[in-house]
Write a protein that holds these residues in place. Structure first.
Motif, short mmCIF file in Angstrom:
data_model
loop_
_atom_site.label_atom_id
_atom_site.label_comp_id
_atom_site.label_asym_id
_atom_site.label_seq_id
_atom_site.Cartn_x
_atom_site.Cartn_y
_atom_site.Cartn_z
N SER A 1 0.87 -1.17 0.00
CA SER A 1 0.00 0.00 0.00
C SER A 1 0.91 1.22 0.00
O SER A 1 1.86 1.25 0.78
N GLU B 1 -8.04 11.22 6.98
CA GLU B 1 -9.19 10.34 6.69
C GLU B 1 -9.31 10.06 5.20
O GLU B 1 -9.53 8.94 4.76
N LYS C 1 -6.88 7.49 4.01
CA LYS C 1 -7.26 6.12 4.40
C LYS C 1 -8.38 5.59 3.49
O LYS C 1 -8.34 4.44 3.06
N GLU C 2 -9.35 6.46 3.21
CA GLU C 2 -10.46 6.04 2.32
C GLU C 2 -9.95 5.59 0.97
O GLU C 2 -10.34 4.56 0.45
N LYS D 1 -8.03 2.34 0.97
CA LYS D 1 -8.95 1.19 1.05
C LYS D 1 -9.45 0.79 -0.34
O LYS D 1 -9.73 -0.37 -0.60
N LEU E 1 -0.24 7.89 9.73
CA LEU E 1 -0.85 6.69 9.15
C LEU E 1 -0.30 5.41 9.79
O LEU E 1 -0.66 4.31 9.39
#
Ligand code: ADP
Ligand code: ASP
Ligand code: MG
Length: 417
Positions: free
Chosen positions: A37, A121, A124-125, A128, A166
């Motif tokens: 990632s 945020e 992270k979204e 994903k 993170l």
């Protein structure tokens, strides 16, 4: 199983043109194929930031700092969008963001802002969804939605701060050299690459002029114990690890074995001399208090011995603060009844750095000896627990670095286990 999250930062030389950006995209593809990632921080293309500063100077000598940040932050927006396009071309899902978009909140000290918080945020979204998230380095936003920048070299800080926010597994800093060397390899081609270096040494080297890492980013990495790997974006080779070995471990002792692990040169200093100052208690306090109130970082200070009731006080400041420092020194001189203020910016500071110095004596003497052997006059000296610095004539800077490098035998330093 959770994918390993890596934060990578690519500096200006690594994204200097579209060919290099395509190469960075190919490297990212390799990481994606291994199932990583990725959050990628980029600097502006090549010398864009310098060019933007030059543009502003064609308009005014005194630009507003807010507008300067509006201008400089555009550089990183260009490179991040181009990298996203290069990744799309390779079939990789990617999205680019400005610092503000990913919630990098800073204080309002324009051009040198501090990061207060990172929302992250949005990052992270997107992670994903399997996307590579690209973040424009060197910038943030105040709570009042004003764009700020984080000081020169600030993309390093963006990367470290994101690694912390993170909770990344790794933070890699890609640049145009293979890692951290015993000195700037552009000055001394015999410089050796270090396998590892402590936060304290790297912080000292960065503050004393080794431009390879921004010092504030090392401070943050040290505070949160985030190991950094500095490596080349042109080669596929292991780089240098910046970290803290466990106290009293075999490794820590091994690292302290070298007296000196690095040499730095800075040409960003200027010397001011306040002449004919009265030699009585409280005078130095008055002068330096004023300088510190205006946020001026004084480095070296020398007060000459007075044979009369008057003396000269010399000190150095970063060149960027020179104009302000001269104004303050002239005002102080009037208040305390001193003489002229002399300015000399034809100087350079050469420094030796090493954790091993703490436990050994004679290191400074060896430094002075090397400079004397090369006919280099020392104008001022300052020391810290792990460094010694000398102020010398600017045109002798490179010669001083090479002579110290050879005196301390740094072409043969061993720091691999
Ligand atoms: P980037 O664009 O990747 O941020 P910088 O130009 O800021 O790169 O920093 C890399 C440069 O730092 C190198 O090209 C090198 O000349 C210089 N440098 C100075 N001191 C050192 C050192 N001790 N080790 C490695 N590089 C150094
Ligand atoms: N582009 C900015 C600078 O040149 C930030 C960075 O490169 O880290 O200072
Ligand atoms: Mg840099």
């Amino acid at each position: 199983m959770k994918e390993r999250l890596i934060v990578q930062k690519y500096g200006g030389s690594s994204v200097a043109n579209t060919d290099r950006i395509k190469k960075v995209a190919e490297r990212i593809l390799k990481y994606k194929r291994k199932g990583r990632s990725l959050v990628v921080v980029v600097s502006a293309l090549g010398d864009t930031t310098d060019e933007l500063i030059e543009l502003s100077s064609q308009i005014t000598k005194y630009p507003s700092e807010r507008e300067m940040d509006m201008l400089l932050s555009t550089g990183e927006q260009v490179s991040s969008a181009l990298l996203a396009m290069a990744l799309h071309k390779l079939g990789i899902k990617a999205i680019s963001f400005t610092g503000a978009q990913v919630g990098i909140i800073t204080d309002s000290a324009h051009t040198r802002a501090r990061i207060l918080d990172i929302g992250a945020e949005r990052i992270k979204e997107e992670l994903k969804k399997g996307k590579v998230v690209i973040v424009a380095g060197f910038q943030g936003m105040t709570e009042k939605k004003e764009i700020t920048t984080l000081g020169r070299g600030g993309s390093d800080l963006t990367a470290v701060a994101l690694a912390k926010a993170l909770d990344a597994d790794e933070c890699e800093i890609f640049t145009d050299v293979a890692g951290i060397y015993t000195t700037d390899p552009r000055i001394e081609p015999q410089a050796s690459k270090l396998e590892r270096i402590t936060y304290d040494e790297m912080l000292e080297m960065a503050s004393l002029g080794a431009q390879v890492m921004q010092s504030r980013s090392i401070e943050l990495a040290k505070k949160f114990n985030i190991p950094l790997i500095v490596r080349s974006s042109f080669l596929y080779k292991r780089g240098t690890m910046i970290y803290n070995p466990r106290k009293n471990s075999k490794e820590a002792k091994f690292m302290e074995g070298a007296l000196v692990s690095g040499i730095t040169l800075s040409k960003n200093e200027a010397k001011l001399t306040l002449c004919d100052v009265r030699d009585k208690p409280g005078i130095a306090a008055q002068i330096f208090k004023k300088l510190s109130q205006e946020d001026i970082n004084v480095d070296m200070i020398v007060q000459n011995i007075s044979r009369t009731k008057r003396t000269d006080i010399s000190f150095t400041v970063p060149k960027s603060s020179l104009r302000k420092a001269v104004r303050i020194a002239r005002n102080s001189s009037k208040t305390i009844g001193a003489g002229d203020v002399a300015v000399d910016d034809d100087v350079a500071r050469v420094s030796i750095v090493g954790v091993g110095m703490k436990a050994h004596s004679g290191v400074a003497a060896k430094m002075f000896e090397a400079l004397a052997e090369n006919n280099i006059n020392i104008e001022m000296i300052s020391t810290s627990e792990i460094s010694v610095s000398c102020l010398i004539k600017k045109n002798l800077g490179e010669r001083a670095v090479r002579s110290l490098h050879s005196k301390f035998n740094l072409g043969h330093i061993k720091r691999s286990k």
